[in-house]
Design an enzyme around this catalytic site. Structure first.
Site, short mmCIF file in Angstrom:
data_model
loop_
_atom_site.label_atom_id
_atom_site.label_comp_id
_atom_site.label_asym_id
_atom_site.label_seq_id
_atom_site.Cartn_x
_atom_site.Cartn_y
_atom_site.Cartn_z
CD GLU A 264 -2.89 -0.59 2.54
OE1 GLU A 264 -3.02 0.49 3.14
OE2 GLU A 264 -3.31 -1.81 3.12
CE LYS A 321 -10.51 3.26 4.28
NZ LYS A 321 -9.30 3.38 3.77
#
Length: 461
Positions: A264, A321
């Site tokens: 990531e 999120k």
């Protein structure tokens, strides 16, 4: 970052065992699913294929996603979530059943090539670190039991696992992790020829230290750089410095030979007022700069011969999120599949150079595994491009006959198109070696077959 993430491998030029190609690195993109407005998996698979994407990494084993990926030609990495670690560590029969129902059930139609066991386990508030290595070992044993031993296992770690990261040469893991989990995990990775997964976000470091870290240094833009006082190496990007800190930490515990992949990394296109540096222009600069950085085929200052292998975060903006605004704005695409900003990650779009008034797009077709090409950088000065073309066709020994007037690749008649053909001929003639596709910044490596007009670019001599 959060769970329920798919990571999508793009611009990949690797064989079935990931991250072992010697010529250039790969770029991937994480596909998060913490949203209520995303396209269904079938449409997402079509989007991936339309972008030339041929690898996907899932942070779960969602049935609809795995089914949609069947017979797609896309290689898949699945994940065993953190909440399963305790059971996986305690009972071999549990991992046998998990592998049977979540991996073997979908193969070979869905091409699963690796399993991520947990995600950023060291910072899991439920304190599952002590179960990680046992869970990984049991999963590996289950894979062997079902004749799936070629599937790799690993577990992404956050940079917070480091006790020191500056200067990079002083990189070290937190003492309390070394004997209990770092060494046993790395030993398992070494024995299974797997690799360390690392999540690295220069954005966080910059936002917290904007008064000390130059923005250009964080965004892969031209800057004076920083010299490591420990080993004298010069760094021109914060990303490289962070990754070399991990390499130094690995070497300090005796695992300098284990490979690494950045699972990531990204930059948000929007953020709260106190999230310094968040914005679309900076996100485009960071991700675009990283893509070019990776495709040069060069490694970090500490490991220049090890290509970088990176997953961008993320494919979509995710509206559900939690946390600061930035968490919902890492996407390259909106849920309607329009781009948030432009990063040339699966289609090479180079501005035309030369006397031709017509635009000459470089059309990307489906990537061929293990192949890379060299194309001209249309943004450099015309004189520089011409000088590089003259060298390639002259002293460089490139085969420039096909771009002569009347030959197969003369059309389109543009400096960029002709230079791209010559650069690629030189690059292929020199076995796609590191540094043979640069020409002083006038060229760069791509892993999608470039097409100018009807001209096919060769992949070997």
């Amino acid at each position: 970052m959060a769970v329920l993430i798919l990571s999508v491998l793009i611009l990949s030029c690797f064989s079935a065992i990931p991250f072992t190609h010697a010529d250039s690195g790969m770029i991937g993109v994480n596909y998060g699913r913490i949203a209520n407005n995303l396209p269904p998996p079938e449409k997402v698979v079509n989007l991936l294929k339309s972008q030339g994407i041929n690898r996907v990494k899932l942070f779960d084993t969602d049935k609809t996603v795995l089914t949609a990926l069947a017979n797609s030609g896309i290689k898949v990495v699945v994940s065993l979530p953190n909440e399963n670690l305790t059971a996986a560590a305690a009972d071999q029969s549990y991992t046998d059943k998990w592998v049977q129902e979540n991996v073997k059930k979908y193969t070979p139609a869905t091409d699963i090539e690796a399993i991520a066991v947990g995600n950023e386990v060291f910072v899991d508030p439920k304190n599952t670190t002590k179960y990680l290595v046992a869970a990984m070992t049991n999963v590996q044993t289950s894979l062997a039991k079902f004749n799936l031993g070629d599937i790799k296992i690993s577990s992404p770690i956050a940079l917070s696992a480091l006790a020191n990261s500056y200067p990079p040469s002083s990189g070290s893991f937190k003492p309390e992790l070394i004997e209990t989990v770092i060494k046993p995990m790395f030993d398992l990775l070494r024995k299974t020829s797997s690799y360390v997964m690392v999540n690295a976000y220069p954005f966080f470091a910059y936002a917290a230290n904007a008064d000390k870290i130059p923005l250009d240094y964080a965004l892969f833009k031209e800057n004076v750089g920083s010299v490591d006082s420990g080993n004298g190496l010069r760094y021109n990007s914060l990303f490289d410095a962070q990754i070399d800190a991990v390499f130094a930490a690995m070497a300090a515990v005796g695992f300098n030979d284990v490979k690494l992949v950045v699972t990531e990394t990204g930059w948000p296109s929007a953020g709260d007022e106190n999230e310094i540096g968040a914005g679309a222009a900076n996100a485009a600069a960071y991700n675009g700069g990283l893509v070019k950085r990776v495709l040069t085929g060069n490694g970090t200052p500490l490991k220049p011969n090890d290509p970088l292998n990176v997953y961008l975060f993320a494919l979509f903006n995710e509206n559900q999120k939690t946390g600061p605004t930035s968490e919902r704005n890492y996407g390259l695409f909106y849920p309607n599949e329009n781009k948030v900003y432009d990063v040339p990650f699966s289609v090479v779009e180079v501005a035309p150079v030369g006397d031709s008034k017509a635009k000459v797009p470089v059309k990307a077709t489906t990537s061929r595994v293990g192949e890379t090409w060299c194309v001209a950088n249309g943004k450099v000065e015309k004189e520089k491009l011409q000088e590089a073309l003259d060298y390639a066709c002259g002293e460089g020994g490139a085969d420039c006959r096909p771009i002569q007037k009347g030959a197969t690749c003369y059309d389109p008649e543009s400096l960029e198109a002709h230079a791209s053909y010559a650069f690629n001929s030189y690059y292929q003639k020199n076995a796609r070696g590191v540094g043979t596709c640069d020409f002083g910044g006038a060229a760069y490596v791509v892993s999608q077959p470039p097409r100018y007009g009807k001209c096919d670019f060769p992949t070997g001599h």
